[in-house]
Design a protein around this motif. Structure first.
Motif, PDB file in Angstrom:
ATOM      1  N   THR B  64       0.839  -1.204   0.000  1.00 44.64           N
ATOM      2  CA  THR B  64       0.000   0.000   0.000  1.00 44.64           C
ATOM      3  C   THR B  64       0.871   1.251   0.000  1.00 44.64           C
ATOM      4  OG1 THR B  64      -1.315  -1.298   1.559  1.00 44.64           O
ATOM      5  CG2 THR B  64      -2.066   0.934   1.092  1.00 44.64           C
ATOM      6  N   ASP B  67       2.692   1.905  -3.358  1.00 44.00           N
ATOM      7  CA  ASP B  67       1.813   2.446  -4.389  1.00 44.00           C
ATOM      8  C   ASP B  67       1.543   3.934  -4.159  1.00 44.00           C
ATOM      9  OD1 ASP B  67       1.766  -0.065  -5.391  1.00 44.00           O
ATOM     10  OD2 ASP B  67      -0.199  -0.607  -4.573  1.00 44.00           O
ATOM     11  N   ASN B 301      -6.184  -5.277   6.896  1.00 42.97           N
ATOM     12  CA  ASN B 301      -6.012  -5.975   5.617  1.00 42.97           C
ATOM     13  C   ASN B 301      -5.534  -7.404   5.791  1.00 42.97           C
ATOM     14  OD1 ASN B 301      -6.817  -3.746   4.180  1.00 42.97           O
ATOM     15  ND2 ASN B 301      -4.740  -2.947   3.931  1.00 42.97           N
ATOM     16  N   GLU B 366      -1.302   6.917   5.947  1.00 42.16           N
ATOM     17  CA  GLU B 366      -0.667   5.605   5.947  1.00 42.16           C
ATOM     18  C   GLU B 366       0.630   5.602   6.739  1.00 42.16           C
ATOM     19  OE1 GLU B 366       1.543   2.228   5.048  1.00 42.16           O
ATOM     20  OE2 GLU B 366       2.174   4.174   4.302  1.00 42.16           O
TER      21      GLU B 366
END
Lengths: 315, 452
Positions: B64, B67, B301, B366
């Motif tokens: 994640t 990206d 996740n 994040e």
């Protein structure tokens, strides 16, 4: 280097033309050797010299080395408890895994030597673990299989055995590494197989006429004739086992745990250098390992006179 | 295989020696024209300098993060067509091994994601760029940043690192399991004893193979929180600050919890890694675990049972706690490399990643809650439920926390490793607790006295 001693000294004696050719040939030889020479100097001799120098310094990788004399070596043997732990772990590993692996390799080689059908196929599948064994992927797979909730324990539970967590328990963790090493018996096996093929069939025929049984044949014919091959395999396996790194790194997740039970010498060396910023100390450890392996090889060579038999009398 | 690896490592050192000679000539002269303008100047005109500049940036993280970060860097390249950024990313494992080797070879990336634990190590050894001049020249704007985070990124009063996000330690728990068993969820004022009680209750109720709590006895930075609660610091002036009583209190807590069955078995704990996928809570074999607040998303996740509801609560309080052990921590830093050829552009990229509204909208939370208060307000409108909870948790902690301690001293990595194996020694019953503690304390003092 590759210039022959006679070239320069004998130059006056030979006609000038010939000398020129000789020089040209030397030049060509040197030219073609250059890639190898560059490799030798830059990738082997240079780093070795550098690491020998570093081993006498206090070097944190990030800042420049400071001369420290023998301090690293002294610390190693007097203060550093983990150094001794890693030494113990490595010796245990070498002494258990090498004999087991060779016995297993020889046993399988003898089975395959019986001239079964599809020999090539078996040879290949038994050799594959050796090719894959050092890889990270296999080590991870191994770790999964031998874990508390892994395939192996599920299988054991199926037949009613409650097994421990093989890689999570300090009592067994090292032996799961031994198992992994034994599983990679393929390359020794191939060499044994080649050796077995060299033994003339008439020796066995003659001995069976004289009434020798299978065991007798094994100890009096196979082993002595195979002894140079065993010797070779033994030396090679001792060297590689002392340097074993990948498996313990992966199986213990880089820690050498639980409770340092899989802290192999090379793993500790690596941690010291690249994780704890003590490259000087790591270099010193590397040299101790070199000396150690050298001593062991020497020892095996010394004892070999009494148990390795060459058919030509060793000449 | 192994000898090849060793050779490669040695070769690396050798080539480092060979090439460092040539590389050091580069100097800082090349940063000329292109950087003369403000980083937030209109995108169209940023091609002022014609010189093509290539920067390298390295970070660790999950897919994640990779990206999101590459997407933000693409945006920077669009706004500054003369600058390209080469991304070099990986997972946490081996990240610092590689970085130290690159620094040794004078070949480190221009932009480096840095960790609090290693900041001193790298800053003191001259590997990081002093960002002070660029803050003064306004290439790097920090006026909206929390002051404590500027302090956290400074070593010897020089700013070496900018915080990318704020984190706090907490206990993650599976709220669905609490509901199922009819056990009350932990409150903000809970204590270590409450944790032990709840964990034992859950283990008993769920039966074999399920654990209330992960055995955290080998986790140095959670131990640190208990030390802080006793009004001490883990390290003090380059020495061990925790006392024998701290260690005894800590290991006793976990020993009791293992005996009552509330904590994971030593074997299970030993084979766990930092990856969320290997943690009991994700596997559905445990109800509570330690976490850093920004990892809630990664945990979510990794969950096997996607329907379970995850929540976070503060680290339990000490019985006679002298001060709050909780603290806000920079989740990651971003630093420049001391020998970069383009320090000004490095400052521009850092500024872009933490202050640019578009870039921060991409990156989100994040890497933790942003340190720039304006950016934080801007993000609040678009938060997911999980992010809202994490933002709320950070608010809770910031109301009731104490300042973070100075970065760990040199030698921390080795001490951290020894702490873990000491905890395992106790858990597996290899040696008396007091003896293990004594051994750890002497060993640590030795390491610290050498690492200067």
């Amino acid at each position: 280097m590759s210039a022959q001693p006679g070239t320069v000294a004998g130059a006056q004696a030979v006609p000038a033309k010939k000398t020129k050719v000789r020089h040209k040939q030397n030049g060509a030889a040197l030219f073609f050797l250059t890639p190898w020479l560059i490799g030798l100097v830059c990738l082997t001799l240079g780093p070795m010299a550098a690491s020998l120098y570093f081993s006498f310094t206090d070097y944190s990788i990030l800042s420049s080395p400071r001369w420290a004399g023998f301090a690293n070596y002294v610390t190693m043997f007097t203060e550093d408890k983990l150094f001794l732990v890693s030494m113990k772990v490595t010796f245990l590993y070498v002494f258990v895994s090498v004999p087991l692996k060779l016995i297993f390799a020889l046993a399988v080689a003898m089975l395959l030597d019986k001239g079964i059908r599809g020999l090539g196929f078996y040879r290949t599948i038994y050799y594959i673990p050796s090719l894959l064994g050092g890889s990270v992927a296999i080590s991870m797979l191994w770790r999964k299989m031998l874990g508390g909730d892994g395939l192996v324990n599920h299988a054991l539970a199926f037949i009613g055995i409650e097994a421990p967590d093989w890689v999570g328990n300090p009592k067994y963790a090292l032996y799961s590494l031994v198992l992994l090493s034994v599983w990679q018996f393929g390359s020794s096996m191939i060499i044994f197989l080649a050796g077995l093929k060299q033994i003339p069939a008439d020796y066995y025929e003659a001995s069976s006429v004289d009434g020798a049984g299978k065991a007798r044949q094994f100890f009096n014919i196979t082993l002595p004739i195979l002894s140079p091959v065993i010797f070779f395999n033994l030396v090679m396996q001792i060297i590689t086992s002392f340097q074993s790194f990948t498996q313990s790194f992966i199986i213990s997740n880089g820690t050498g745990g639980p409770v340092n039970s899989t802290l192999m010498y090379s793993l500790y060396l690596y941690k010291k250098g690249f994780a704890f910023f003590q490259m000087g100390y790591a270099s010193a450890m590397a040299w101790v390992l070199v000396i150690l392996i050298g001593l062991f090889t020497l020892l095996v060579f010394r004892t070999s006179k009494s148990w390795v038999h060459y058919e030509d009398g060793g000449k | 295989m192994n000898s090849r690896k060793r050779k490669a490592a040695l070769g690396l050192i050798a080539s480092a020696l060979v090439f460092s000679g040539c590389a050091s000539g580069g100097g800082t002269t090349a940063s000329g024209g292109a950087a003369e303008k403000k980083p937030d100047a209109a995108a169209a005109s940023s091609g002022g300098g014609d010189k093509k500049i290539e920067l390298r940036m390295t970070w660790w993280g999950s897919q994640t993060r990779h990206d999101l970060t590459t997407k933000a860097l693409k945006l920077f390249e669009q706004k500054h067509p003369n600058i390209t950024i080469k991304a070099e990313y990986s997972g946490w494992d081996g990240y610092f091994d590689k970085l130290s080797t690159q620094v040794a070879g004078s070949n480190a990336p221009d932009l480096i994601q840095m960790d609090y634990a290693f900041l001193t190590e790298y800053a003191k050894r001259g590997a990081l760029l002093d960002l002070g001049p660029y803050v003064q020249s306004k290439d790097l704007r920090t006026e909206d940043h929390d002051k404590s985070m500027i302090k956290a990124g400074s070593v010897d009063n020089k700013l070496y690192a900018i915080t990318m996000g704020v984190n706090a330690p907490g206990i993650i728990y599976n709220a669905s399991v609490f509901k199922e068993l009819g056990i009350e969820e932990p409150k903000e004022n809970w204590t270590w004893n409450d944790l032990a009680d709840i964990a034992t209750k859950i283990s008993k109720a769920k039966g074999k193979g399920y654990y209330g709590m992960v055995d955290g006895s080998g986790t140095t930075n959670i131990f640190e929180i208990m030390v802080r609660q006793n009004d001490r610091t883990l390290f003090k002036d380059g020495k061990l600050g925790a006392t024998k009583e701290d260690f005894q209190q800590w290991f006793k807590l976990w020993d009791d919890l293992r005996k009552s069955g509330g904590a994971t078995t030593p074997e299970m704990t030993a084979t766990m890694t930092n990856a969320q996928e290997t943690r009991p809570i994700a596997l559905g074999t445990g109800a509570m675990d330690f976490t850093w607040s920004n990892q809630m998303l990664a945990f979510k996740n990794a969950m096997k049972n996607k329907n379970d509801e995850l929540k976070i609560q503060v680290i339990p309080h000490g019985a006679g706690e002298k001060k709050s052990g909780e603290y806000l921590k920079p989740s990651q830093f971003i630093s420049g490399y001391a020998k970069t050829a383009h320090p000004k552009e490095v400052a521009m990229v850092i500024d872009f990643l933490i202050n640019d509204p578009e870039a921060t909208a991409i990156l989100g939370a994040e890497r933790g809650v942003p340190v720039n208060s304006k950016i934080r307000d801007q993000l609040k409108s678009s938060l997911s439920d999980l992010d809202k909870m994490v933002f709320g948790f950070i608010d809770t902690v910031s109301k009731n926390s104490s300042d973070i301690d100075p970065p760990y001293p040199q030698g921390y990595a080795e001490i951290d490793k020894n702490f873990k194996s000491s905890s395992e020694q106790i858990a597996f019953g290899q040696g008396k607790m007091d003896a293990v503690i004594d051994q750890f304390m002497t060993g640590s003092s030795q390491i610290l006295s050498k690492a200067k």
